[in-house]
Design a protein around this motif. Sequence first.
Motif, PDB file in Angstrom:
ATOM      1  N   ALA A   1       0.830  -1.250   0.083  1.00  0.00           N
ATOM      2  CA  ALA A   1      -0.015   0.240  -0.005  1.00  0.00           C
ATOM      3  C   ALA A   1       0.910   1.154  -0.081  1.00  0.00           C
ATOM      4  O   ALA A   1       1.928   1.286   0.422  1.00  0.00           O
ATOM      5  CB  ALA A   1      -0.706  -0.212   1.156  1.00  0.00           C
TER       6      ALA A   1
ATOM      7  N   ILE B   1       0.053   3.025   5.178  1.00  0.00           N
ATOM      8  CA  ILE B   1      -0.492   2.007   6.000  1.00  0.00           C
ATOM      9  C   ILE B   1      -1.082   2.976   7.179  1.00  0.00           C
ATOM     10  O   ILE B   1      -0.291   3.632   7.797  1.00  0.00           O
ATOM     11  CB  ILE B   1       0.375   1.111   6.659  1.00  0.00           C
ATOM     12  CG1 ILE B   1       0.975   0.246   5.509  1.00  0.00           C
ATOM     13  CG2 ILE B   1      -0.296   0.047   7.644  1.00  0.00           C
ATOM     14  CD1 ILE B   1      -0.054  -0.613   4.880  1.00  0.00           C
TER      15      ILE B   1
ATOM     16  N   ALA C   1      -4.311   2.670   0.324  1.00  0.00           N
ATOM     17  CA  ALA C   1      -4.181   2.706   1.689  1.00  0.00           C
ATOM     18  C   ALA C   1      -4.569   1.271   2.442  1.00  0.00           C
ATOM     19  O   ALA C   1      -5.683   0.655   1.674  1.00  0.00           O
ATOM     20  CB  ALA C   1      -4.768   3.672   2.379  1.00  0.00           C
ATOM     21  N   ASP C   2      -4.143   0.856   3.603  1.00  0.00           N
ATOM     22  CA  ASP C   2      -4.672   0.014   4.091  1.00  0.00           C
ATOM     23  C   ASP C   2      -4.587   0.119   5.903  1.00  0.00           C
ATOM     24  O   ASP C   2      -3.958   0.860   6.179  1.00  0.00           O
ATOM     25  CB  ASP C   2      -3.937  -1.481   3.659  1.00  0.00           C
ATOM     26  CG  ASP C   2      -4.784  -2.855   4.020  1.00  0.00           C
ATOM     27  OD1 ASP C   2      -5.698  -2.773   4.719  1.00  0.00           O
ATOM     28  OD2 ASP C   2      -4.222  -3.722   3.639  1.00  0.00           O
TER      29      ASP C   2
ATOM     30  N   ILE D   1      -4.165  -1.280   9.740  1.00  0.00           N
ATOM     31  CA  ILE D   1      -3.787  -2.677  10.759  1.00  0.00           C
ATOM     32  C   ILE D   1      -4.131  -2.184  12.033  1.00  0.00           C
ATOM     33  O   ILE D   1      -3.657  -1.058  12.715  1.00  0.00           O
ATOM     34  CB  ILE D   1      -2.005  -2.668  10.853  1.00  0.00           C
ATOM     35  CG1 ILE D   1      -1.510  -3.008   9.370  1.00  0.00           C
ATOM     36  CG2 ILE D   1      -1.712  -3.596  11.780  1.00  0.00           C
ATOM     37  CD1 ILE D   1      -0.372  -3.443   9.222  1.00  0.00           C
TER      38      ILE D   1
ATOM     39  N   ALA E   1       3.343  -3.412   9.487  1.00  0.00           N
ATOM     40  CA  ALA E   1       3.107  -2.204   8.659  1.00  0.00           C
ATOM     41  C   ALA E   1       4.430  -1.910   8.027  1.00  0.00           C
ATOM     42  O   ALA E   1       4.704  -1.492   6.596  1.00  0.00           O
ATOM     43  CB  ALA E   1       2.967  -0.928   9.461  1.00  0.00           C
TER      44      ALA E   1
ATOM     45  N   ARG F   1       5.636  -4.422   4.926  1.00  0.00           N
ATOM     46  CA  ARG F   1       4.862  -4.290   3.730  1.00  0.00           C
ATOM     47  C   ARG F   1       5.408  -2.821   2.880  1.00  0.00           C
ATOM     48  O   ARG F   1       5.048  -2.747   1.885  1.00  0.00           O
ATOM     49  CB  ARG F   1       3.469  -3.919   3.754  1.00  0.00           C
ATOM     50  CG  ARG F   1       2.769  -5.263   4.294  1.00  0.00           C
ATOM     51  CD  ARG F   1       1.217  -5.106   4.755  1.00  0.00           C
ATOM     52  NE  ARG F   1       0.358  -4.412   3.834  1.00  0.00           N
ATOM     53  CZ  ARG F   1      -1.017  -4.669   3.796  1.00  0.00           C
ATOM     54  NH1 ARG F   1      -1.599  -4.679   5.061  1.00  0.00           N
ATOM     55  NH2 ARG F   1      -1.422  -4.067   2.834  1.00  0.00           N
TER      56      ARG F   1
ATOM     57  N   PRO G   1       5.500   0.515   2.733  1.00  0.00           N
ATOM     58  CA  PRO G   1       4.746   1.459   2.439  1.00  0.00           C
ATOM     59  C   PRO G   1       5.757   2.703   1.925  1.00  0.00           C
ATOM     60  O   PRO G   1       6.509   2.907   2.551  1.00  0.00           O
ATOM     61  CB  PRO G   1       3.702   1.599   3.121  1.00  0.00           C
ATOM     62  CG  PRO G   1       4.569   1.383   4.626  1.00  0.00           C
ATOM     63  CD  PRO G   1       5.496   0.235   4.354  1.00  0.00           C
TER      64      PRO G   1
ATOM     65  N   ILE H   1       3.495   5.898   6.917  1.00  0.00           N
ATOM     66  CA  ILE H   1       2.702   5.201   7.827  1.00  0.00           C
ATOM     67  C   ILE H   1       1.950   6.434   8.350  1.00  0.00           C
ATOM     68  O   ILE H   1       2.384   7.472   8.976  1.00  0.00           O
ATOM     69  CB  ILE H   1       3.353   4.547   8.855  1.00  0.00           C
ATOM     70  CG1 ILE H   1       4.097   3.184   8.054  1.00  0.00           C
ATOM     71  CG2 ILE H   1       2.578   4.082   9.949  1.00  0.00           C
ATOM     72  CD1 ILE H   1       5.185   2.599   8.930  1.00  0.00           C
TER      73      ILE H   1
END
Length: 423
Positions: free
Chosen positions: A332, A335, A361-362, A364, A376, A379, A381, A384
């Motif tokens: 993503a 995050i 976006a995602d 957690i 996070a 992954r 990104p 964050i």
Amino acid sequence: MSKDKSARIPTPQAVRGTQDMLGDFADRFAYVVETFERVRRLYGFKRIEVPVIEPTAVFARSLGETTDVVSKEMYSFEDRGGESITLRPEFTAGIARAYITNGWQQFAPLKVATHGPLFRYERPQKGRYRQFHQLDAEVLGSDSPLADAELLVFADQLLKELGISEGVTLTLNTLGDAASRDAWRAALVGHFEAHRGDLSEDSLARLDKNPLRILDSKDPKDRPVADSAPDIDAYLTGEAQDFFGAVTAGLDVAGVAWERNARLVRGLDYYRHTAFEFVTDRLGAQGTVIGGGRYDGLIETLGGPPTAAVGWAGGIERLAMLIDEPSSPDRADFIVVVEDDQLEMVGFEALSVLRRAGVKADLIASGSIKKRFDRAVKRSPDGIVTLGFNDNGTVSPRIRSASELYQIEEILKAIDWRAWDRS
């Protein structure tokens, strides 16, 4: 109570040559399709859809009763009304049928593209399945050699944008116009007749109706005879030479590299002029990733008016196999990490605001705080967004970003953070 093993649901793999997709390969597959859709729009090709099921006659007439596809590989059956129908083994015949039955001649020259599943009963092997998927691009109603060149440049750019053009070679040949082809065909028949005793059974069967196919026979017995057969160049008319010269000139000015393959053929009589394949040695025996040619006589064969046409098809599975590192859908841009379970809902609000602004976006919001951050970071990104309570009980996002491309603070101003403060 014991389970009845006979009642288990069979997997697609129980039908040889079919497959399920998940994760990496499904992502590669989707990436091929997405890239194709983007590039075909650049070239002005309209999206087209044709049925998966067609009357069997559409394929029998277009592919030829004596071809392996029609005689051995098609999934044909009678429907409840007694009509013979077939799961499409390729796209071109269905598109040609649609061109005739829908009166699309009024839009000629018509540039169309599609993709989807096809079906052939054949021996499964690497990159080849009984249910497989292809990309397809066609130009209907144009007799210009630049239509051929445009399609080839389209295919070349597709391969480049997929990142798989290295090691893939465009091989090209001309089958000439009708007069050229007829003269060459007669010369080939004479050559093969003089060597009947040296040909395989399959080539002897092709000799009467499909002699050009002997040229690309894979049977070692046929190779000496096929290799010594006359080339088409000696039989090309002036018009045919000019057409091929214009196609190659178009490729040259567009910066597309190509090689001549004088043994590249198409067996059916409605093929004319350009025949081509993009080939690679990275897939073993199945080296063609995109192939096609000009088929000026097909629409007339199906009952339509004489119509010039050219097109190509490419196997999605084969193209996907060539992709080394597809972009991961798990990655993503940002995050959103929720530090306190009480803030899960505002985390979801932040997620929605970012996505509506076009940011991938995602969220957690489970596990220990340390594990949330570890997941996070893993992954990779671009940034964050951390949501937690400050010492005074207020809530505000803490943003860490390695990219200046995102105005995350501005986007998140849409959220009333005070509504989430501890009262």
